[in-house]
Design an enzyme around this catalytic site. Sequence first.
Site, PDB file in Angstrom:
ATOM      1  N   LYS A  20       0.822  -1.225  -0.056  1.00 37.19           N
ATOM      2  CA  LYS A  20      -0.072  -0.100  -0.039  1.00 37.19           C
ATOM      3  C   LYS A  20       1.006   1.156   0.117  1.00 37.19           C
ATOM      4  CE  LYS A  20      -3.863  -2.200   2.393  1.00 37.19           C
ATOM      5  NZ  LYS A  20      -5.102  -2.125   1.471  1.00 37.19           N
ATOM      6  N   HIS A  67      -0.481  -7.995   8.976  1.00 42.21           N
ATOM      7  CA  HIS A  67      -0.487  -6.689   8.660  1.00 42.21           C
ATOM      8  C   HIS A  67       0.096  -5.677   9.586  1.00 42.21           C
ATOM      9  CE1 HIS A  67      -2.333  -8.604   5.365  1.00 42.21           C
ATOM     10  NE2 HIS A  67      -3.549  -8.578   5.668  1.00 42.21           N
ATOM     11  N   LYS A 124     -13.821  -6.945  12.917  1.00 43.93           N
ATOM     12  CA  LYS A 124     -14.849  -6.942  11.710  1.00 43.93           C
ATOM     13  C   LYS A 124     -16.076  -6.313  11.998  1.00 43.93           C
ATOM     14  CE  LYS A 124     -12.648 -10.117   8.881  1.00 43.93           C
ATOM     15  NZ  LYS A 124     -12.260  -9.688   7.511  1.00 43.93           N
TER      16      LYS A 124
HETATM   17  C1  BG6 Z   1      -6.902  -9.615   4.420  1.00 44.25           C
HETATM   18  C2  BG6 Z   1      -7.667 -10.367   5.538  1.00 44.25           C
HETATM   19  O1  BG6 Z   1      -5.521 -10.087   4.525  1.00 44.25           O
HETATM   20  O2  BG6 Z   1      -6.985  -8.426   4.725  1.00 44.25           O
HETATM   21  C3  BG6 Z   1      -9.163 -10.106   5.398  1.00 44.25           C
HETATM   22  O3  BG6 Z   1      -7.546 -11.784   5.263  1.00 44.25           O
HETATM   23  C4  BG6 Z   1      -9.314  -8.517   5.343  1.00 44.25           C
HETATM   24  O4  BG6 Z   1      -9.838 -10.619   6.516  1.00 44.25           O
HETATM   25  C5  BG6 Z   1      -8.442  -7.912   4.239  1.00 44.25           C
HETATM   26  O5  BG6 Z   1     -10.439  -8.416   5.044  1.00 44.25           O
HETATM   27  C6  BG6 Z   1      -8.482  -6.384   4.400  1.00 44.25           C
HETATM   28  O6  BG6 Z   1      -7.384  -5.880   3.336  1.00 44.25           O
HETATM   29  P1  BG6 Z   1      -7.741  -4.223   2.857  1.00 44.25           P
HETATM   30  O7  BG6 Z   1      -6.567  -4.134   1.747  1.00 44.25           O
HETATM   31  O8  BG6 Z   1      -9.225  -4.256   2.422  1.00 44.25           O
HETATM   32  O9  BG6 Z   1      -7.827  -3.483   4.069  1.00 44.25           O
END
Ligand code: BG6
Length: 483
Positions: free
Chosen positions: A179, A237, A335
């Site tokens: 990103k 992440h 979530k």
């Molecule tokens: C993924 C997860 O790695 O990242 C998901 O497995 C999550 O659960 C997603 O929804 C979110 O990605 P982004 O790029 O939309 O923030």
Amino acid sequence: MVIFGVTGDLARKKVMPAIYDLANRGLLPPGFSLVGFARRDWEEQDFAQIVEEAVRTHARTEFREEVWTQLSEGFRFVPGDFDDDVAFETLGQTLRELDVQRGTGGNHAFYLAIPPGFFGSVVSQLKEHGLVDGGDAWRRVVVEKPFGHDLESARELNAVLADVFPSGSVFRIDHYLGKETVQNFLAFRFANTLFEPLWNSHYVDHIQITMAEDIGIGGRAGYYDGIGAARDVIQNHLLQLMALVAMEEPHSFDAESLRQEKRKFLSAVTSKEPFSQTTARGQYVAGWAGGDKVAGYLEEDGIAADSRTETYAAITLEVDNRRWAGVPFYLRAGKRLGRRVTEVAVVFRQAPHVPFSELATEDLTQNALVMRVQPDEGMTVRFGSKVPGTAMEIRDVSMDFAYGGTFTESSPEAYERLILDVLLGDPPLFPRHEEVELSWQILDPILEAWAADGEPEPYDSGTWGPLSADAMLARDGRKWRRP
Ligand code: BG6
């Protein structure tokens, strides 16, 4: 590029559209070819149709017939199981033909968009069928999380890959590192003089890292249940964000220097006990999202009625080094929260002395610097300012930098950047196996404690998570930011 698992969500929503966007931006060589491998009884044109649908629905850039025609001429499909020798022979044959027809030079990237349980059979098939050793040409393997579900399984997975591919040929995707706003952490910290002098325990009170999503688990029950928020996004992440925000300055932006600093940083990170007070976990129940009534986690399709999987996790971490000693890092992810936002907030200490009355400063909070990863990409600095008027009254104001208002180019999707880097063989943005293992080492004690004791606390969909998460910060005399 050979994609295993072409029928999956990831391939359709992210990988194939990103490949088209790269082609559309003129960043792929004309001979680039895409081979799909899956357990489907498809002809070549069926595969092309699947890719076209994926591109038309999910690509970022406009659909252009001439780009599509050029790209799709390099599409091939090989049907077969991951343990099917004949299929891997056919794959080898297909790749050799493509080398001749399209001039791919024998350079092959194998993208494993499949559950990790299959990594072992696919990589050993690649080896047995002579697809790993390319002589002068390069051979790379791309893998997606989850990289295991704890330290031990991550080590096993890494061993499986290391057995077949040299470490420089393994590209582990953590799409957060692709990103734009995340890469900007490094530019922001190390290309400026303004902030780095404050980046330590003398000035920073604490750091909050938030990844809030408004979506539920959708159709991903099979993947998510039993995994939960901490394994799904904190292990990868959020810990990567933390490392980039708080590690020391690498001496250059090459892969080795960057990974070395991240590794050093992660090995200094520890979880704080007792976990009953320093962590919180929750599970969403029915509520509202974007004006719609939504179901609770336990009512989602494919979730067992007694599932204890957490859909919200908050943890407290510490860093045992001189720069960060005593500064807590609070990480939370969930979530079905109030809205979608990922941000890092660096909250500074109160000024040591404020020569104004308590009344004058009652609306003044701590200075903060917020790096917004998404949406509304940008940064905000919060500080106190005098309210115009005859009285001395000081209040929080903010100074904003928004990508949208400053730059005219839109940011490429994370997957575009990462796929291009795989093809270029440029690995700074890909975590090494040591980082993956260190991240599990940090998380494992918390996960073990959660598995042994208690259950996630219910929270209403559309809110900011369980009350225990607020209590966790309140114990330290702090509060979560409402992003
Ligand atoms: C993924 C997860 O790695 O990242 C998901 O497995 C999550 O659960 C997603 O929804 C979110 O990605 P982004 O790029 O939309 O923030």
